[in-house]
Scaffold this motif. Structure first.
Motif, PDB file in Angstrom:
ATOM      1  N   GLU A   7      27.044 117.243-111.305  1.00 55.72           N
ATOM      2  CA  GLU A   7      28.116 118.246-111.268  1.00 55.72           C
ATOM      3  C   GLU A   7      27.911 119.257-110.147  1.00 55.72           C
ATOM      4  OE1 GLU A   7      30.778 118.019-113.300  1.00 55.72           O
ATOM      5  OE2 GLU A   7      29.861 116.149-113.985  1.00 55.72           O
ATOM      6  N   VAL A   8      26.817 119.128-109.415  1.00 56.04           N
ATOM      7  CA  VAL A   8      26.544 120.010-108.283  1.00 56.04           C
ATOM      8  C   VAL A   8      26.068 119.141-107.120  1.00 56.04           C
ATOM      9  CG1 VAL A   8      25.923 121.987-109.735  1.00 56.04           C
ATOM     10  CG2 VAL A   8      24.133 120.377-109.014  1.00 56.04           C
ATOM     11  N   PRO A   9      26.142 119.652-105.881  1.00 49.55           N
ATOM     12  CA  PRO A   9      25.598 118.888-104.752  1.00 49.55           C
ATOM     13  C   PRO A   9      24.096 118.664-104.929  1.00 49.55           C
ATOM     14  CG  PRO A   9      26.988 120.703-103.980  1.00 49.55           C
ATOM     15  CD  PRO A   9      26.788 120.913-105.449  1.00 49.55           C
ATOM     16  N   TYR A  10      23.601 117.577-104.368  1.00 50.76           N
ATOM     17  CA  TYR A  10      22.180 117.254-104.528  1.00 50.76           C
ATOM     18  C   TYR A  10      21.298 118.360-103.969  1.00 50.76           C
ATOM     19  CZ  TYR A  10      17.986 114.313-104.763  1.00 50.76           C
ATOM     20  OH  TYR A  10      16.731 113.795-105.060  1.00 50.76           O
ATOM     21  N   ASP A  11      21.696 118.939-102.817  1.00 51.32           N
ATOM     22  CA  ASP A  11      20.847 119.962-102.213  1.00 51.32           C
ATOM     23  C   ASP A  11      20.855 121.281-102.989  1.00 51.32           C
ATOM     24  OD1 ASP A  11      23.353 120.935-101.559  1.00 51.32           O
ATOM     25  OD2 ASP A  11      23.109 120.725 -99.384  1.00 51.32           O
ATOM     26  N   TYR A  12      21.735 121.399-103.980  1.00 50.79           N
ATOM     27  CA  TYR A  12      21.705 122.569-104.864  1.00 50.79           C
ATOM     28  C   TYR A  12      20.353 122.669-105.574  1.00 50.79           C
ATOM     29  CZ  TYR A  12      22.605 125.279-109.143  1.00 50.79           C
ATOM     30  OH  TYR A  12      22.522 126.184-110.176  1.00 50.79           O
ATOM     31  N   ILE A  37      15.714 114.180 -96.687  1.00 46.11           N
ATOM     32  CA  ILE A  37      14.254 114.226 -96.643  1.00 46.11           C
ATOM     33  C   ILE A  37      13.786 115.497 -95.931  1.00 46.11           C
ATOM     34  CG2 ILE A  37      12.204 113.095 -95.689  1.00 46.11           C
ATOM     35  CD1 ILE A  37      13.587 110.409 -96.218  1.00 46.11           C
ATOM     36  N   ASP A  38      14.467 115.862 -94.875  1.00 46.95           N
ATOM     37  CA  ASP A  38      14.127 117.104 -94.167  1.00 46.95           C
ATOM     38  C   ASP A  38      14.263 118.306 -95.100  1.00 46.95           C
ATOM     39  OD1 ASP A  38      13.658 115.679 -91.864  1.00 46.95           O
ATOM     40  OD2 ASP A  38      15.607 116.128 -90.954  1.00 46.95           O
ATOM     41  N   ALA A  39      15.280 118.272 -95.952  1.00 46.71           N
ATOM     42  CA  ALA A  39      15.483 119.367 -96.907  1.00 46.71           C
ATOM     43  C   ALA A  39      14.361 119.404 -97.938  1.00 46.71           C
ATOM     44  CB  ALA A  39      16.834 119.216 -97.603  1.00 46.71           C
ATOM     45  N   TYR A  40      13.881 118.241 -98.356  1.00 48.96           N
ATOM     46  CA  TYR A  40      12.716 118.186 -99.249  1.00 48.96           C
ATOM     47  C   TYR A  40      11.522 118.888 -98.599  1.00 48.96           C
ATOM     48  CZ  TYR A  40      13.849 115.082-103.229  1.00 48.96           C
ATOM     49  OH  TYR A  40      14.325 114.547-104.415  1.00 48.96           O
ATOM     50  N   LYS A  84      14.222 127.456-106.409  1.00 51.10           N
ATOM     51  CA  LYS A  84      13.389 127.833-107.537  1.00 51.10           C
ATOM     52  C   LYS A  84      14.242 128.039-108.766  1.00 51.10           C
ATOM     53  CE  LYS A  84       9.883 130.074-104.668  1.00 51.10           C
ATOM     54  NZ  LYS A  84       9.165 131.338-104.369  1.00 51.10           N
ATOM     55  N   PRO A  85      13.687 127.800-109.971  1.00 51.80           N
ATOM     56  CA  PRO A  85      12.299 127.425-110.263  1.00 51.80           C
ATOM     57  C   PRO A  85      12.084 125.916-110.410  1.00 51.80           C
ATOM     58  CG  PRO A  85      13.363 128.080-112.288  1.00 51.80           C
ATOM     59  CD  PRO A  85      14.407 128.167-111.208  1.00 51.80           C
ATOM     60  N   ILE A  86      12.870 125.108-109.683  1.00 53.49           N
ATOM     61  CA  ILE A  86      12.671 123.661-109.680  1.00 53.49           C
ATOM     62  C   ILE A  86      11.528 123.339-108.714  1.00 53.49           C
ATOM     63  CG2 ILE A  86      13.727 121.422-109.227  1.00 53.49           C
ATOM     64  CD1 ILE A  86      16.456 122.738-109.726  1.00 53.49           C
ATOM     65  N   LYS A  87      10.576 122.537-109.161  1.00 51.78           N
ATOM     66  CA  LYS A  87       9.439 122.169-108.316  1.00 51.78           C
ATOM     67  C   LYS A  87       9.447 120.699-107.919  1.00 51.78           C
ATOM     68  CE  LYS A  87       6.097 125.753-109.404  1.00 51.78           C
ATOM     69  NZ  LYS A  87       4.663 126.029-109.670  1.00 51.78           N
ATOM     70  N   SER A  88      10.121 119.878-108.706  1.00 49.47           N
ATOM     71  CA  SER A  88      10.191 118.458-108.362  1.00 49.47           C
ATOM     72  C   SER A  88      11.512 117.897-108.852  1.00 49.47           C
ATOM     73  CB  SER A  88       9.019 117.679-108.981  1.00 49.47           C
ATOM     74  OG  SER A  88       9.125 117.645-110.387  1.00 49.47           O
ATOM     75  N   LEU A  89      11.983 116.889-108.130  1.00 51.65           N
ATOM     76  CA  LEU A  89      13.198 116.182-108.517  1.00 51.65           C
ATOM     77  C   LEU A  89      12.846 114.752-108.882  1.00 51.65           C
ATOM     78  CD1 LEU A  89      15.886 117.402-105.952  1.00 51.65           C
ATOM     79  CD2 LEU A  89      15.827 117.824-108.414  1.00 51.65           C
ATOM     80  N   GLU A  90      13.499 114.241-109.916  1.00 48.05           N
ATOM     81  CA  GLU A  90      13.167 112.923-110.454  1.00 48.05           C
ATOM     82  C   GLU A  90      14.082 111.841-109.876  1.00 48.05           C
ATOM     83  OE1 GLU A  90      10.434 113.287-112.758  1.00 48.05           O
ATOM     84  OE2 GLU A  90      10.739 115.236-111.810  1.00 48.05           O
ATOM     85  N   HIS A  91      13.559 110.621-109.812  1.00 49.95           N
ATOM     86  CA  HIS A  91      14.335 109.392-109.629  1.00 49.95           C
ATOM     87  C   HIS A  91      14.865 109.171-108.201  1.00 49.95           C
ATOM     88  CE1 HIS A  91      14.117 109.496-113.935  1.00 49.95           C
ATOM     89  NE2 HIS A  91      15.017 110.448-114.044  1.00 49.95           N
ATOM     90  N   THR A  92      14.210 108.264-107.484  1.00 53.08           N
ATOM     91  CA  THR A  92      14.698 107.851-106.169  1.00 53.08           C
ATOM     92  C   THR A  92      16.074 107.203-106.286  1.00 53.08           C
ATOM     93  OG1 THR A  92      12.402 107.485-105.471  1.00 53.08           O
ATOM     94  CG2 THR A  92      14.129 106.492-104.125  1.00 53.08           C
ATOM     95  N   GLU A  93      16.340 106.563-107.396  1.00 54.05           N
ATOM     96  CA  GLU A  93      17.647 105.906-107.556  1.00 54.05           C
ATOM     97  C   GLU A  93      18.794 106.907-107.464  1.00 54.05           C
ATOM     98  OE1 GLU A  93      18.819 104.770-111.789  1.00 54.05           O
ATOM     99  OE2 GLU A  93      16.649 104.948-111.992  1.00 54.05           O
ATOM    100  N   ASP A  94      18.553 108.172-107.824  1.00 54.35           N
ATOM    101  CA  ASP A  94      19.617 109.164-107.739  1.00 54.35           C
ATOM    102  C   ASP A  94      19.879 109.599-106.303  1.00 54.35           C
ATOM    103  OD1 ASP A  94      20.403 109.263-110.384  1.00 54.35           O
ATOM    104  OD2 ASP A  94      18.830 110.675-110.936  1.00 54.35           O
ATOM    105  N   ILE A  95      18.886 109.446-105.421  1.00 56.16           N
ATOM    106  CA  ILE A  95      19.153 109.665-103.997  1.00 56.16           C
ATOM    107  C   ILE A  95      20.117 108.595-103.498  1.00 56.16           C
ATOM    108  CG2 ILE A  95      18.140 109.699-101.684  1.00 56.16           C
ATOM    109  CD1 ILE A  95      15.592 110.813-102.898  1.00 56.16           C
TER     110      ILE A  95
END
Length: 475
Positions: free
Chosen positions: A225-230, A263-266, A234-245
């Motif tokens: 429901e939001v853009p991926y780069d959203y 990847i640059d944004a990561y 913080k306070p998110i430290k990790s994102l799950e699932h390569t399949e969602d990329i």
């Protein structure tokens, strides 16, 4: 009068039925606890000198040959070629190799049996990603050193938006509801707030703001429901699932420019990534093996209730899909290969990868899954050292609660694996530990084998349903 009389009789019958159900639930859970009593810690001595070992410290791509390790009260005190050790017992490492214990940072745990199963495969840290009340009780018993278990961290129930239905999710009505849930879950003792795929931005913003105020991090399955780069905040430290990329960012296309910008944004935002390639690859196995998959030995290590109510849905979905889409197998294989390419590109760019398998759901087997996951990283082109970092050093750099794990150094917890060969040359040696040390407690081959045997085809169907029912009612 007659009506009142019948109402009293109905009330008496209902009360009796409720009492019987309550007694049955207590009995079921008591019997289950008796069956897992083999996990209780009876020998509290966790001080010793481990002699004649070759150490893979994971502080660098190197091996320290002919070393000893002094452990006092579960903590590494000294590493050196010669250590007296005084009164402490000696454990002969017989020239084997010692590595830090492995971390599986995305699992779903359903019972105590799985705790022993993880240890038997060298996993000494787990992050449970769908929290329920019984996980809080499990966490307390582990923290109190009542049972042998990996270090245990658990996310909260899965928070999603009001339009994203499903009994496994906690639908959040609005921003005010979001804030109150974050406060409640923090007070209850969950380590992370789990956010899920259906969160709209206004509610997500409230969750992030309150989590920041409560000093608790988010464990995020990306929201659609939001853009991926959203999520790079913080306070998110990790994102799950390569399949969602592949699904959300790339829309299943080979878009090298868009992938590189992600990847640059990561890298720019110092965001870690948990690939969970193992659980996705189970789709390939379902399509390829069909009913033969269900006859494989490893399936016996899955929780019987989840096999019936969770994994079966995946099996039915993909076996039926291939009936009307014959090429689905090739499509899923190509996506898996795309995942490997992304993992390699992320690693080369400096993204912190943390190993996670999604074990416990679909047909990803607890404990066994981490070795599949690391194998996929090797397939992707990572070196043995790079792959092993994802399950040792990297999690300890992302999460401060893991700072005492991940490497073999003075002051670190004695969470270690003793294996026959050098894993920097033969990563598969980690699949068959000769000993595992958890907070300094030594578990020999006989004990590790017992942990596996007890978990195989276990008969805890009803106790699992009771715990799941509690979790769904009180999430």
């Amino acid at each position: 009068m007659v009506v009142k009389k019948w109402l009293r009789r109905i009330g008496t019958v209902m009360g009796g039925l409720i009492l019987l159900v309550a007694i049955a639930i207590v009995l079921i859970l008591w019997l289950d606890s008796r069956h897992t009593s083999y996990l209780r810690i009876r020998d509290t001595n966790n001080s010793f000198v481990l002699t004649n070992v070759n150490i893979v410290p994971m502080t660098a791509d190197t091996v320290l040959y002919g070393q000893r390790i002094l452990v006092k009260n579960g903590e590494i005190m000294e590493i050196a070629p010669t250590i007296d050790g005084g009164p402490y017992k000696r454990i002969d490492g017989k020239g084997r190799f010692v590595t830090p214990g492995l971390a599986d940072m995305h699992v779903h745990i359903w019972d105590d049996y799985e705790l022993g199963l993880y240890l038997s495969k060298g996993v000494t840290t787990v992050r449970n990603m769908w929290g329920m009340p019984f996980h809080l009780r499990m966490k307390e018993r582990i923290s109190n050193n009542d049972i042998y278990a990996p270090l245990f961290f658990t996310a909260s129930p899965k928070l999603t938006g009001p339009d994203d239905g499903g009994i496994d999710k906690k639908q959040v009505k609005d921003a005010q509801d979001a804030r109150s849930l974050v406060v409640r879950y923090k007070e209850q003792g969950y380590d992370y707030i789990k956010t899920y795929a259906g969160l709209p931005q206004a509610i997500f913003d409230a969750i992030k703001d309150e989590a920041t105020a409560q000093h608790i991090t988010l464990a995020s399955h990306p929201s659609f429901e939001v853009p991926y780069d959203y999520h790079f905040s913080k306070p998110i430290k990790s994102l799950e699932h390569t399949e969602d990329i592949v699904q959300q960012v790339l829309d299943f296309k080979q878009d090298s420019i868009l992938l590189q910008s992600t990847i640059d944004a990561y890298v720019l935002n110092k965001m870690a990534h948990t690939p969970t390639l193992t659980v996705f690859h189970k789709i390939v196995e379902i399509i390829k093996k069909d009913s033969l998959l269900l006859k494989q030995h490893g399936i016996g290590y899955m929780n019987p209730a989840f096999l019936e109510f969770g994994a079966k849905d995946d099996y039915n979905r993909w076996t039926s899909t291939k009936l009307y889409e014959p090429e689905v197998g090739n499509r899923i294989k190509k996506q898996h290969q795309h995942h490997l390419q992304i993992v390699k590109q992320m690693n080369d760019a400096g993204v912190t990868l943390i190993a996670g398998t999604d074990s416990g759901i679909s047909y990803a087997i607890p404990g066994f899954g981490i070795h599949e996951e690391l194998g996929f990283y090797i397939d992707a082109g990572l070196s043995n050292y790079e792959a092993l970092r994802t399950a040792t050093v990297n999690p300890s750099k992302v999460y401060k609660e893991l700072a005492e794990t991940g490497t073999l150094e003075n002051g670190k917890l004695a969470n270690m694996i003793l294996v026959k060969d050098n894993p920097l040359e033969n990563l598969e040696t980690l699949e068959t530990p000769e000993a595992v040390f958890i907070k300094g407690h030594p578990l020999d081959t006989k004990t590790l084998t017992q942990f596996q045997t007890k978990a195989f085809r276990r008969g805890n169907y009803w106790s699992t349903l009771v715990r799941l029912g509690e979790g769904l009612l009180f999430q």
